[in-house]
Enzyme design. Structure first.
Site, PDB file in Angstrom:
ATOM      1  N   CYS A  74       0.870  -1.172   0.000  1.00  0.00           N
ATOM      2  CA  CYS A  74       0.000   0.000   0.000  1.00  0.00           C
ATOM      3  C   CYS A  74       0.914   1.231   0.000  1.00  0.00           C
ATOM      4  CB  CYS A  74      -0.836  -0.034   1.282  1.00  0.00           C
ATOM      5  SG  CYS A  74      -1.741   1.490   1.638  1.00  0.00           S
ATOM      6  N   CYS A 182      -0.624   4.076  -6.202  1.00  0.00           N
ATOM      7  CA  CYS A 182      -1.602   3.458  -5.295  1.00  0.00           C
ATOM      8  C   CYS A 182      -1.758   2.049  -5.821  1.00  0.00           C
ATOM      9  CB  CYS A 182      -2.937   4.194  -5.340  1.00  0.00           C
ATOM     10  SG  CYS A 182      -4.277   3.301  -4.492  1.00  0.00           S
TER      11      CYS A 182
HETATM   12  N1  DGL Z   1      -3.979   0.745  -2.030  1.00  0.00           N
HETATM   13  C1  DGL Z   1      -3.624   1.783  -1.146  1.00  0.00           C
HETATM   14  C2  DGL Z   1      -2.494   2.638  -1.609  1.00  0.00           C
HETATM   15  O1  DGL Z   1      -1.652   2.153  -2.320  1.00  0.00           O
HETATM   16  C3  DGL Z   1      -4.702   2.487  -0.358  1.00  0.00           C
HETATM   17  C4  DGL Z   1      -5.922   2.970  -1.045  1.00  0.00           C
HETATM   18  C5  DGL Z   1      -6.872   3.491   0.020  1.00  0.00           C
HETATM   19  O2  DGL Z   1      -7.313   2.701   0.848  1.00  0.00           O
HETATM   20  O3  DGL Z   1      -7.106   4.703   0.050  1.00  0.00           O
HETATM   21  O4  DGL Z   1      -2.357   3.774  -1.247  1.00  0.00           O
END
Ligand code: DGL
Length: 263
Positions: A74, A182
């Site tokens: 993440c 993301c």
């Molecule tokens: N997949 C996550 C990232 O890379 C988080 C997305 C979220 O929950 O806002 O930031």
């Protein structure tokens, strides 16, 4: 720490599966233990303190289950919680940002777009780190906060995903390179690519991250040699949409359980 132990990965939801899939491809002998914190998504709109708290609790839970290393799958958590996890845990911790900065540096790009959550973009980590390695580069870092929740809620609703991408694309100037900062966004990379200028190269972030982790684990003598690797997947709050996208995206039987680690 046992080299045949699983690699623990976590994200707020399905996004980290993009990293898990790339890792499974690069390292087919590794067992994976995935945790999606669906109870708290989206992480991108949470404070750095909250994201640090969630991340440490989940990472500890994965280590308690035998994880030999933790991948923060993440960007939001990688941006604000990496140091915190390194300070509190004694297994190797990987983030999804370091390998991407190295790839951008190698590209010598002059003009780079970065799309991410508010937590990631507001942290300034991409702008600062790209400027440090490519001081001449122009960086267009843009928060695209609707995209992860739309992907999470309606993974199979192409029209809604498309409309959301178009909304953000309206503010996007032409660039040489595009970084999907993301881990949810690679799930809709084709839809984003289709709207980019033909001269823009999109970095394959999951593959870049998986290759770097594979090389680091090898260097640490932590590669598994088992022939019966498994993938276990847990969420903090079961949702049908998670199960649907996990089944569609991972393409094989994923054992999904709900683990209420916050109770
Ligand atoms: N997949 C996550 C990232 O890379 C988080 C997305 C979220 O929950 O806002 O930031």
């Amino acid at each position: 720490m046992h080299a045949n132990g699983p690699i623990g990965l976590f994200d707020s939801g399905v996004g980290g599966l993009t990293v898990a899939r790339a890792l499974a491809k690069a390292l087919p002998r590794e067992s994976l233990l995935y945790f999606g914190d669906t109870e708290h998504l989206p992480y991108g709109d949470k404070s750095p303190e909250a994201i640090r708290g969630f991340s440490l609790k989940i990472a500890r839970h994965l280590v308690d289950q035998g994880a030999k290393a933790i991948v923060i799958a993440c960007n939001s958590a990688s941006a604000v919680a990496f140091d915190h996890l390194q300070a509190h845990l004694n297994v190797p911790i990987f983030n999804v940002i370091d390998p991407v900065i190295a790839a951008i540096e190698a590209s010598g790009s002059k003009n780079i777009a970065v799309w991410g959550t508010r937590a990631t973009i507001d942290s300034g980590i991409y702008s600062q780190r790209i400027a440090a390695v490519l001081p001449q580069a122009i960086i267009h870092a843009m928060a695209t906060p609707l995209l992860a929740p739309v992907i999470e809620a309606s993974p199979l609703d192409e029209a809604l995903v498309d409309a959301t991408i178009k909304f953000y694309m309206a503010n996007q100037v032409p660039v040489d390179h595009m970084v999907l900062a993301c881990t949810h966004y690679p799930l809709v990379a084709d839809q984003i690519s289709a709207k980019l200028n033909a001269t823009t190269t999109m970095l394959n972030v999951p593959s870049i991250v998986a290759t770097a982790i594979a090389s680091d684990l090898k260097g640490m003598g932590l590669l598994s040699n088992q022939s019966d690797a498994t993938m276990r997947c847990a969420v903090s709050d079961y949702t049908e949409s998670f199960e649907a996208i996990a089944a569609k995206f991972m393409g094989k039987g994923v054992q999904l359980t709900e683990e209420r680690i916050w109770d």
